[in-house]
Enzyme design. Structure first.
Site, PDB file in Angstrom:
ATOM      1  N   ASN A 145      -6.786   4.751  -4.508  1.00 54.40           N
ATOM      2  CA  ASN A 145      -6.366   3.913  -3.386  1.00 54.40           C
ATOM      3  C   ASN A 145      -7.309   4.055  -2.201  1.00 54.40           C
ATOM      4  O   ASN A 145      -7.620   3.064  -1.516  1.00 54.40           O
ATOM      5  CB  ASN A 145      -4.937   4.277  -2.970  1.00 54.40           C
ATOM      6  CG  ASN A 145      -4.470   3.496  -1.757  1.00 54.40           C
ATOM      7  OD1 ASN A 145      -4.427   4.021  -0.648  1.00 54.40           O
ATOM      8  ND2 ASN A 145      -4.133   2.232  -1.961  1.00 54.40           N
ATOM      9  N   HIS A 193      -1.197  -1.041  -1.238  1.00 52.60           N
ATOM     10  CA  HIS A 193      -1.013  -2.475  -1.021  1.00 52.60           C
ATOM     11  C   HIS A 193      -1.430  -3.261  -2.265  1.00 52.60           C
ATOM     12  O   HIS A 193      -2.423  -2.928  -2.921  1.00 52.60           O
ATOM     13  CB  HIS A 193      -1.891  -2.959   0.139  1.00 52.60           C
ATOM     14  CG  HIS A 193      -1.376  -2.611   1.490  1.00 52.60           C
ATOM     15  ND1 HIS A 193      -1.611  -1.395   2.079  1.00 52.60           N
ATOM     16  CD2 HIS A 193      -0.654  -3.337   2.390  1.00 52.60           C
ATOM     17  CE1 HIS A 193      -1.053  -1.376   3.282  1.00 52.60           C
ATOM     18  NE2 HIS A 193      -0.464  -2.542   3.497  1.00 52.60           N
TER      19      HIS A 193
END
Length: 294
Positions: A150, A118
């Site tokens: 991440n 994201h």
């Protein structure tokens, strides 16, 4: 309410004269929804205006060549955070507002060993299931190393960003990719014999989705009528460190450096003098996460 927070460099006051129309930027033709989002999120200007996409909780500029965003902008505060919606059970979906030839999709990420990272974090937009769903779209995703990035240091930076947002009046956050090799590769032209320089980065999938070498987060905080800025650049690689041992100071960069690496122009509605004051220096230390005293 008294606030105990350290913003470095020193807070800079802004007056109405600090804001100006950036030269060369034409007024944008926006519909009523886009105008509403612009007035809510884009107070300090658009870092770039290529293929803008407006959503309730964020704005992004989409890079059709690299199949990910140039940048994503959010406005965070205590009042906007703390909802109970989650991304559980949701999957990323294709962004139909992007022309088909420029879209990224699930198949590009399969067997790549990279996460759908994201840019506007789902946990920043938990007010409703629809708010979370807006973040689960491929235009808001970028290929990221999974374990220890991440799922590690990048997630922790997102968490700290939300904590910073809770102890200032407003926090404007800009996130995006950087494509930069450590050193340009020198290649000898077999025909002319000249030495040329090449910069290479990875792509994945049938549509050649670009894998950033780094990611940036540029933050502008408002508190008591003044502002301060900090900017981070993190390499897109595993950073094997424990949560409590992260040295955020080592990832601090000037906004000017982020602009040089990306070609973007942050805070361009401010006067040239204010931009220089905010953008030229590297913050000597990351902001404190201290909570309000009462």
């Amino acid at each position: 309410m008294n606030r105990l927070i350290i913003l470095v460099p020193a807070l800079i006051g802004l007056s109405a004269s600090s804001f100006s129309i950036p030269s060369g930027l034409q007024p944008l033709a926006l519909d009523s929804f886009e105008q509403s989002v612009q007035s809510d999120i884009m107070k300090y200007g658009f870092p770039g205006t290529a293929r803008l996409i407006f959503r309730k909780g964020y704005v992004l500029s989409y890079d059709g060549r690299n199949r990910t965003a140039h940048w994503v902008a959010e406005r965070l505060s205590r009042d906007r955070l703390g909802g109970s919606a989650t991304q559980r059970g949701l999957s990323f979906r294709i962004d139909r507002s992007v022309p088909a030839e420029h879209q990224s999709k699930n198949g590009d990420y399969l067997n790549s060993n990279l996460d759908r990272g994201h840019l506007a974090a789902a946990a920043n937009h938990t007010g409703s299931a629809d708010d979370v769903k807006e973040t689960m779209i491929y235009s808001n995703a970028s290929p990221q190393v999974g374990v220890h990035f991440n799922q590690g240091i990048w997630k922790w930076l997102e968490e700290d960003t939300r904590e910073w947002a809770k102890v200032v009046d407003e926090l404007y956050v800009y996130t995006g990719p950087i494509y930069r090799a450590k050193e340009p590769e020198e290649v000898v032209d077999p025909v002319g014999g000249r030495t040329t320089k090449w910069v290479r980065y990875q792509v994945i999938g049938d549509r050649n989705v670009a894998v950033p070498t780094h990611f940036f987060k540029v933050m502008l905080a408002e508190i008591d009528g003044k502002v301060a800025v900090q900017a981070f650049v993190l390499p897109n690689k595993a950073v094997d460190v424990d949560r409590d041992d992260v040295d955020w100071d080592g990832f601090l960069r000037s906004v000017d450096e982020v602009e040089r690496r990306t070609g973007l122009d942050f805070f361009n509605v401010l006067s040239s003098r204010k931009q220089r004051e905010l953008e030229k220096e590297v913050a000597p230390t990351a902001w404190s996460l201290a909570a309000p005293t009462n």
